[in-house]
Design a protein around this motif. Structure first.
Motif, PDB file in Angstrom:
ATOM      1  N   SER A 284     120.979  -5.242  93.490  1.00 18.52           N
ATOM      2  CA  SER A 284     121.586  -5.747  94.991  1.00 18.52           C
ATOM      3  C   SER A 284     120.611  -4.631  96.084  1.00 18.52           C
ATOM      4  O   SER A 284     120.100  -3.612  95.753  1.00 18.52           O
ATOM      5  CB  SER A 284     122.867  -5.267  94.978  1.00 18.52           C
ATOM      6  N   SER A 285     120.641  -5.084  97.232  1.00 22.51           N
ATOM      7  CA  SER A 285     119.908  -4.500  98.237  1.00 22.51           C
ATOM      8  C   SER A 285     120.611  -3.109  98.266  1.00 22.51           C
ATOM      9  O   SER A 285     121.539  -2.832  98.411  1.00 22.51           O
ATOM     10  CB  SER A 285     120.242  -5.343  99.534  1.00 22.51           C
ATOM     11  N   GLY A 286     119.586  -2.327  98.686  1.00 22.42           N
ATOM     12  CA  GLY A 286     119.961  -0.965  98.788  1.00 22.42           C
ATOM     13  C   GLY A 286     119.887  -0.113  97.374  1.00 22.42           C
ATOM     14  O   GLY A 286     120.189   1.200  97.644  1.00 22.42           O
ATOM     15  N   GLY A 287     120.040  -0.749  96.306  1.00 20.55           N
ATOM     16  CA  GLY A 287     120.180  -0.003  95.213  1.00 20.55           C
ATOM     17  C   GLY A 287     119.120   0.873  94.688  1.00 20.55           C
ATOM     18  O   GLY A 287     119.189   1.596  93.966  1.00 20.55           O
ATOM     19  N   GLY A 288     117.752   0.892  95.271  1.00 20.95           N
ATOM     20  CA  GLY A 288     116.849   1.749  94.936  1.00 20.95           C
ATOM     21  C   GLY A 288     115.722   1.194  94.242  1.00 20.95           C
ATOM     22  O   GLY A 288     114.655   2.128  93.915  1.00 20.95           O
ATOM     23  N   LYS A 289     115.501  -0.140  94.134  1.00 22.01           N
ATOM     24  CA  LYS A 289     114.289  -0.694  93.451  1.00 22.01           C
ATOM     25  C   LYS A 289     112.989  -0.071  94.176  1.00 22.01           C
ATOM     26  O   LYS A 289     112.029   0.291  93.476  1.00 22.01           O
ATOM     27  CB  LYS A 289     114.403  -2.363  93.495  1.00 22.01           C
ATOM     28  N   THR A 290     112.992  -0.519  95.571  1.00 22.36           N
ATOM     29  CA  THR A 290     111.659  -0.191  96.308  1.00 22.36           C
ATOM     30  C   THR A 290     111.434   1.356  96.303  1.00 22.36           C
ATOM     31  O   THR A 290     110.368   1.691  95.978  1.00 22.36           O
ATOM     32  CB  THR A 290     111.775  -0.570  97.950  1.00 22.36           C
ATOM     33  N   THR A 291     112.180   2.093  96.510  1.00 24.85           N
ATOM     34  CA  THR A 291     112.115   3.647  96.349  1.00 24.85           C
ATOM     35  C   THR A 291     111.576   3.924  94.873  1.00 24.85           C
ATOM     36  O   THR A 291     110.593   4.794  94.694  1.00 24.85           O
ATOM     37  CB  THR A 291     113.532   4.257  96.413  1.00 24.85           C
TER      38      THR A 291
ATOM     39  N   PHE B 233     117.292  10.802 100.332  1.00 20.85           N
ATOM     40  CA  PHE B 233     116.845  10.814 101.631  1.00 20.85           C
ATOM     41  C   PHE B 233     117.930  11.541 102.462  1.00 20.85           C
ATOM     42  O   PHE B 233     119.129  10.961 102.671  1.00 20.85           O
ATOM     43  CB  PHE B 233     116.478   9.359 102.294  1.00 20.85           C
TER      44      PHE B 233
ATOM     45  N   VAL C 248     119.453   8.315  96.507  1.00 22.26           N
ATOM     46  CA  VAL C 248     118.715   7.029  96.243  1.00 22.26           C
ATOM     47  C   VAL C 248     118.670   6.665  94.734  1.00 22.26           C
ATOM     48  O   VAL C 248     119.117   5.696  94.283  1.00 22.26           O
ATOM     49  CB  VAL C 248     117.714   6.741  97.027  1.00 22.26           C
TER      50      VAL C 248
ATOM     51  N   HIS D 129     113.748 -11.471  92.814  1.00 17.56           N
ATOM     52  CA  HIS D 129     114.895 -12.174  92.404  1.00 17.56           C
ATOM     53  C   HIS D 129     114.674 -13.469  92.134  1.00 17.56           C
ATOM     54  O   HIS D 129     115.312 -14.537  92.245  1.00 17.56           O
ATOM     55  CB  HIS D 129     115.649 -12.070  93.812  1.00 17.56           C
TER      56      HIS D 129
ATOM     57  N   GLU E 150     108.993  -7.307  95.425  1.00 12.77           N
ATOM     58  CA  GLU E 150     109.196  -8.514  96.059  1.00 12.77           C
ATOM     59  C   GLU E 150     108.015  -9.140  96.746  1.00 12.77           C
ATOM     60  O   GLU E 150     107.988  -9.602  97.777  1.00 12.77           O
ATOM     61  CB  GLU E 150     110.436  -8.365  96.879  1.00 12.77           C
TER      62      GLU E 150
ATOM     63  N   ASN F 152     121.469  11.126 101.451  1.00 12.68           N
ATOM     64  CA  ASN F 152     121.874   9.834 100.698  1.00 12.68           C
ATOM     65  C   ASN F 152     120.885   9.951  99.454  1.00 12.68           C
ATOM     66  O   ASN F 152     119.698   9.831  99.245  1.00 12.68           O
ATOM     67  CB  ASN F 152     121.519   8.682 101.418  1.00 12.68           C
TER      68      ASN F 152
ATOM     69  N   GLU G 173     106.542   8.119  97.724  1.00 11.49           N
ATOM     70  CA  GLU G 173     107.780   8.901  98.114  1.00 11.49           C
ATOM     71  C   GLU G 173     107.416  10.059  97.006  1.00 11.49           C
ATOM     72  O   GLU G 173     107.149   9.827  95.843  1.00 11.49           O
ATOM     73  CB  GLU G 173     109.044   8.455  97.804  1.00 11.49           C
TER      74      GLU G 173
HETATM   75  N1  LIG Z   1     112.287   6.519 104.028  1.00  8.51           N
HETATM   76  C1  LIG Z   1     113.781   6.356 103.880  1.00  8.51           C
HETATM   77  N2  LIG Z   1     114.501   7.269 104.651  1.00  8.51           N
HETATM   78  C2  LIG Z   1     115.764   7.227 104.664  1.00  8.51           C
HETATM   79  N3  LIG Z   1     116.350   6.385 104.008  1.00  8.51           N
HETATM   80  C3  LIG Z   1     116.059   5.463 103.022  1.00  8.51           C
HETATM   81  C4  LIG Z   1     114.414   5.342 103.100  1.00  8.51           C
HETATM   82  N4  LIG Z   1     113.815   4.424 102.425  1.00  8.51           N
HETATM   83  C5  LIG Z   1     114.975   3.954 101.851  1.00  8.51           C
HETATM   84  N5  LIG Z   1     116.034   4.622 102.075  1.00  8.51           N
HETATM   85  C6  LIG Z   1     117.496   4.135 101.874  1.00  8.51           C
HETATM   86  O1  LIG Z   1     117.428   4.064 100.229  1.00  8.51           O
HETATM   87  C7  LIG Z   1     118.416   3.248  99.905  1.00  8.51           C
HETATM   88  C8  LIG Z   1     117.629   2.327  98.607  1.00  8.51           C
HETATM   89  O2  LIG Z   1     116.599   1.728  99.591  1.00  8.51           O
HETATM   90  P1  LIG Z   1     115.409   0.710  98.693  1.00  8.51           P
HETATM   91  O3  LIG Z   1     114.814   0.312  99.826  1.00  8.51           O
HETATM   92  O4  LIG Z   1     114.855   1.417  97.749  1.00  8.51           O
HETATM   93  O5  LIG Z   1     116.467  -0.329  98.046  1.00  8.51           O
HETATM   94  P2  LIG Z   1     116.226  -1.755  97.380  1.00  8.51           P
HETATM   95  O6  LIG Z   1     116.641  -1.796  95.958  1.00  8.51           O
HETATM   96  O7  LIG Z   1     114.522  -2.024  97.566  1.00  8.51           O
HETATM   97  O8  LIG Z   1     117.020  -2.865  98.278  1.00  8.51           O
HETATM   98  P3  LIG Z   1     116.452  -4.282  98.870  1.00  8.51           P
HETATM   99  O9  LIG Z   1     116.801  -5.213  97.846  1.00  8.51           O
HETATM  100  O10 LIG Z   1     117.025  -4.309 100.138  1.00  8.51           O
HETATM  101  O11 LIG Z   1     114.715  -4.214  99.085  1.00  8.51           O
HETATM  102  C9  LIG Z   1     118.833   2.409 100.998  1.00  8.51           C
HETATM  103  O12 LIG Z   1     119.976   2.998 101.223  1.00  8.51           O
HETATM  104  C10 LIG Z   1     117.938   2.803 102.229  1.00  8.51           C
HETATM  105  O13 LIG Z   1     118.495   2.653 103.289  1.00  8.51           O
END
Ligand SMILES: Nc1ncnc2c1ncn2[C@@H]1O[C@H](COP(=O)(O)OP(=O)(O)OP(=O)(O)O)[C@@H](O)[C@H]1O
Ligand SMILES: [Mg+2]
Lengths: 229, 269
Positions: B37-44, B13, B18, B223, B191, B16, B53
């Motif tokens: 951990s949070s922000g690691g990219g699991k959701t992505t 992104f 991801v 988690h 989650e 960044n 995406e």
């Molecule tokens: N649409 C987007 N635009 C810009 N940055 C994004 C977008 N979606 C996610 N990010 C960034 O990508 C990184 C990974 O996000 P992601 O949601 O995949 O993490 P996660 O592992 O699911 O975290 P969590 O445990 O908090 O859900 C984060 O730094 C987030 O800010």
């Protein structure tokens, strides 16, 4: 001098004719502004920045300046500034000019309501539709549309009730709507002169009509009340 | 053959990055739990798998068939995405039920729309009256199936209710039934219990456990460690856009190889 009971049917007749013109302007404005507003809202939500900026600026100007001035500009500008009086002097021309000004003005107001309604539907709804393999039009019609309608009905009904009253502004370019008709009995018309009550009486028309609209919108809101969220 | 094969998946992104090259294969019937951990990219990662995406690089194949390839533009056309994404189902953290449809209609909406499209073809080939009969039969099957799914998630009596009348746990179970109705090869959960009050987590996890037992292939970001230990065939730890640890629950939880994994596991206990 006519007695009140002699005046009354004459005045009522004249006011009815005026109100018909009011009603016509109201309906034509809605027919034009409801779809045009939707197009404008798409423009203001466009991902193409120059377009959305331009549209937002126009909407800001139209919403930020008095409708009365817009009416005057639309009606007089072609003749006075450009030497080309496209509207002509007659009632038809006045009506056309009024309709154009009202449609543009109200389309801008409606566009903001549409935008609020569309943007108010959570993005998760779109994504839930996507992952279920829906087409873009299915997502719009089957998932978003009703949710948008539910969101826009209350602000729309406010705006539409305002429109009923705003039609009286067309008086400024001498459109012969109901206020114009009421006012004519001050100066003299149909053998009646110096009477102010017909002008006051026009309010009854607005009240009754808006009362009817309020009931209709109330019913619609109730219909959409079967779900929340 | 693996049911899912992800190769060298990258997603950024802006500046960044991801996902920094995810390689992952999954066997049919397995349950994969993703922690991190949070922000690691699991959701992505889940969103890329579900075509929400568009990855910048990499390939995704299902049963050996490529469904996404960053070098093949045809796999990024919405029409093709629509077909390919049906290999997957996604259950969102926030449920995202359709508020204006009853529970049963939430589940039936997509199958019904799919049927409508299919029947157009059928009509062309078999004529209007045959199509009508076939459609009625299939509609009945869709409704039957939706009711079975509702029973499976323990919500038969809520068929006519609207989402706002349900608790979070019930809404999430409806969302699971809705995803199952399209019979995806792989069902993904992001989650699924983290938006729920603690006392409602159990009822959702129970549904997931039963699905796992029935042999559904699943990817679950969660988690809930007890759930992971009990149900997962495999656990991966995603950290800063890479898979930092990959193994059985015992390997990952009890004997992590990386320092980062140990830190993370300590932080969530
Ligand atoms: N649409 C987007 N635009 C810009 N940055 C994004 C977008 N979606 C996610 N990010 C960034 O990508 C990184 C990974 O996000 P992601 O949601 O995949 O993490 P996660 O592992 O699911 O975290 P969590 O445990 O908090 O859900 C984060 O730094 C987030 O800010
Ligand atoms: Mg996440």
């Amino acid at each position: 001098m006519m007695s009140f009971s002699q005046q009354f049917p004459i005045v009522l007749n004249a006011l009815n004719v005026g109100f018909l013109q009011t009603l016509k302007l109201f309906i034509v404005t809605l027919l034009g502004a409801l779809p045009l507003g939707l197009i404008i809202s798409f423009g203001s939500m466009s991902k193409f920045k120059p377009l959305s900026k331009l549209v937002k600026t126009i909407v800001w100007i139209i919403r930020g300046s008095p409708l009365m001035i817009q009416l005057i500009i639309v009606f007089y500008m072609p003749g006075i500034v450009f030497g080309n009086p496209i509207w002509g002097g007659g009632e038809t021309g006045r009506f056309a000019a009024a309709a154009v000004a009202f449609i543009i003005n109200y389309a801008c107001y409606f566009s903001e309501i549409y935008r609020g309604g569309i943007e108010g539907v959570p993005y998760g709804q779109q994504e839930a539709g996507e992952v279920l393999g829906l087409t873009k039009s299915q997502i719009f019609f089957k998932i978003k549309l009703l949710q948008v309608i539910k969101r826009i009905v209350p602000p729309m009904s406010n705006e539409i009730i305002t429109l009923v009253k705003d039609t009286s502004l067309a008086r400024i370019i001498a459109l012969q709507e109901v206020i114009w008709a009421g006012e004519s009995f001050l100066k003299g018309s149909h053998g009646i002169a110096g009477q102010i009550w017909p002008l006051f009486f026009t309010a009854v028309y607005y009240l009754l009509f808006n009362g009817l609209l309020t009931i209709l919108f109330g019913k619609l809101e109730k219909k959409l009340d079967y779900y929340r969220g | 053959m693996a049911i899912l094969e992800i190769k060298n998946l990258h997603k950024r992104f802006g500046n960044n990055e991801v996902l920094k090259g995810i390689d992952l294969t999954l066997e049919k019937g397995n349950v994969l739990v993703i922690i991190g951990s949070s922000g690691g990219g699991k959701t992505t990662l889940l969103r890329c798998i579900n075509f929400l995406e568009k990855p910048d690089k990499g390939t995704i194949s299902v049963n050996g068939k490529t469904v996404f390839d960053s070098d093949d533009p045809s796999t990024t056309v919405y029409k093709n995405i629509r077909k390919n994404r049906l290999h997957f189902g996604l259950v969102f953290q926030q449920f995202n039920l359709f508020p204006h449809y009853s529970v049963l209609n939430n589940i039936m909406l997509a199958p019904k729309l799919a049927l409508k499209a299919e029947m157009k073809e059928y009509k062309k080939q078999n004529g209007a009256s045959a199509a009508k009969a076939e459609k009625a039969r299939r509609l009945k099957a869709i409704e039957e199936n939706a009711k079975n799914l509702l029973e499976q998630v323990g919500l038969s009596e809520k068929a006519a209710a609207y989402p706002f009348e349900l608790s979070g746990g019930q809404q999430q179970r409806v969302a699971i039934a809705r995803a199952l109705a399209l019979e995806p090869d792989i069902l993904c959960f992001d989650e699924p219990t983290s938006a729920l009050d603690p006392e409602l987590v159990g009822e959702v996890l129970r549904v997931l456990k039963e699905l796992a037992k029935s042999g559904k292939t699943m990817i679950v970001v969660t988690h809930e460690m007890r759930f992971a230990k009990e149900v997962a065939d495999r656990v991966i730890f995603v950290n800063e856009g890479t898979i930092a640890e990959d193994g059985t629950p015992e390997q990952v939880f009890d004997n992590p190889q990386k320092e980062r994994t140990k830190q993370f596991l300590q932080s969530i206990l």
